[in-house]
Design a protein around this motif. Structure first.
Motif, PDB file in Angstrom:
ATOM      1  N   TRP A 107     -25.496 -35.013 -21.841  1.00  0.00           N
ATOM      2  CA  TRP A 107     -26.489 -36.076 -21.985  1.00  0.00           C
ATOM      3  C   TRP A 107     -25.990 -37.126 -22.976  1.00  0.00           C
ATOM      4  N   LEU A 108     -26.298 -38.409 -22.694  1.00  0.00           N
ATOM      5  CA  LEU A 108     -25.984 -39.519 -23.592  1.00  0.00           C
ATOM      6  C   LEU A 108     -27.212 -40.400 -23.755  1.00  0.00           C
ATOM      7  N   ARG A 109     -27.325 -41.027 -24.907  1.00  0.00           N
ATOM      8  CA  ARG A 109     -28.413 -41.977 -25.147  1.00  0.00           C
ATOM      9  C   ARG A 109     -28.132 -43.276 -24.394  1.00  0.00           C
ATOM     10  N   VAL A 110     -29.169 -43.804 -23.740  1.00  0.00           N
ATOM     11  CA  VAL A 110     -29.052 -45.111 -23.082  1.00  0.00           C
ATOM     12  C   VAL A 110     -29.947 -46.149 -23.746  1.00  0.00           C
ATOM     13  N   LEU A 111     -31.058 -45.721 -24.305  1.00  0.00           N
ATOM     14  CA  LEU A 111     -31.961 -46.580 -25.082  1.00  0.00           C
ATOM     15  C   LEU A 111     -32.327 -45.829 -26.352  1.00  0.00           C
ATOM     16  N   ASP A 112     -32.214 -46.494 -27.492  1.00  0.00           N
ATOM     17  CA  ASP A 112     -32.507 -45.822 -28.758  1.00  0.00           C
ATOM     18  C   ASP A 112     -33.349 -46.746 -29.625  1.00  0.00           C
ATOM     19  N   GLN A 113     -34.524 -46.266 -29.960  1.00  0.00           N
ATOM     20  CA  GLN A 113     -35.448 -46.991 -30.855  1.00  0.00           C
ATOM     21  C   GLN A 113     -35.615 -46.107 -32.096  1.00  0.00           C
ATOM     22  N   PRO A 114     -34.714 -46.260 -33.096  1.00  0.00           N
ATOM     23  CA  PRO A 114     -34.791 -45.376 -34.254  1.00  0.00           C
ATOM     24  C   PRO A 114     -35.933 -45.681 -35.224  1.00  0.00           C
ATOM     25  N   GLU A 115     -36.465 -46.879 -35.152  1.00  0.00           N
ATOM     26  CA  GLU A 115     -37.592 -47.264 -36.003  1.00  0.00           C
ATOM     27  C   GLU A 115     -38.511 -48.171 -35.204  1.00  0.00           C
ATOM     28  N   PHE A 116     -39.776 -47.858 -35.234  1.00  0.00           N
ATOM     29  CA  PHE A 116     -40.763 -48.749 -34.627  1.00  0.00           C
ATOM     30  C   PHE A 116     -41.377 -49.568 -35.745  1.00  0.00           C
ATOM     31  N   VAL A 117     -41.291 -50.862 -35.627  1.00  0.00           N
ATOM     32  CA  VAL A 117     -41.854 -51.751 -36.647  1.00  0.00           C
ATOM     33  C   VAL A 117     -43.206 -52.231 -36.138  1.00  0.00           C
ATOM     34  N   PRO A 118     -44.278 -51.961 -36.879  1.00  0.00           N
ATOM     35  CA  PRO A 118     -45.591 -52.421 -36.426  1.00  0.00           C
ATOM     36  C   PRO A 118     -45.618 -53.949 -36.301  1.00  0.00           C
ATOM     37  N   PRO A 119     -46.321 -54.468 -35.300  1.00  0.00           N
ATOM     38  CA  PRO A 119     -46.399 -55.928 -35.151  1.00  0.00           C
ATOM     39  C   PRO A 119     -47.117 -56.564 -36.347  1.00  0.00           C
ATOM     40  N   ALA A 120     -46.659 -57.750 -36.698  1.00  0.00           N
ATOM     41  CA  ALA A 120     -47.301 -58.484 -37.792  1.00  0.00           C
ATOM     42  C   ALA A 120     -48.695 -58.901 -37.356  1.00  0.00           C
ATOM     43  N   ARG A 121     -49.631 -58.814 -38.247  1.00  0.00           N
ATOM     44  CA  ARG A 121     -51.018 -59.195 -37.919  1.00  0.00           C
ATOM     45  C   ARG A 121     -51.410 -60.431 -38.660  1.00  0.00           C
TER      46      ARG A 121
END
Length: 121
Positions: A107-121
């Motif tokens: 298996w290999l990574r194809v999409l990697d989101q290591p940090e989710f940044v909350p949207p600015a409000r």
């Protein structure tokens, strides 16, 4: 390129990432990604392709960060595609990766989101 241990289960990618990062092995980290992978890092930017990911990690690992293992959450698998995630221990809101089974069964990574940044409000 050296011969690296392959991830034979999607969950192996997290362990191998930590081991190789802590060893300062940017090429080994990049080997966990497909040639056409997309990494959402640094936050707010995209790094596209295995070579660009290697260059990025070479810079990050030059600062000698220490990564702690994170227990994978249950993996969602559909055929040759899987969604992996871990609850981060470093204050990031979440981590998630889409991984793809290779012809040799690894298996290999194809999409990697290591940090989710909350949207600015």
């Amino acid at each position: 390129m050296p011969e690296y241990e392959k991830a034979m289960r999607p969950e192996d990618l997290t362990r191998l990432f930590v081991e190789r990062s802590n060893a300062g092995d940017a090429a080994g980290v990049a080997a966990l990604y497909a040639e056409d992978a997309v990494l959402a890092y640094p936050p707010g930017e995209l790094t596209v392709g295995r070579e660009a990911i290697r260059v990025l990690w070479a810079g990050v690992l030059a600062r000698r960060p220490r990564f702690e293992p994170e227990e994978p959450l249950p993996t969602l698998v559909s055929g040759d595609i899987a969604l992996t995630s871990t609850p981060p221990g470093d204050g990031a809101s979440a981590r998630a990766q889409v991984v793809r089974r290779q012809p040799d069964g690894s298996w290999l990574r194809v999409l990697d989101q290591p940090e989710f940044v909350p949207p600015a409000r």
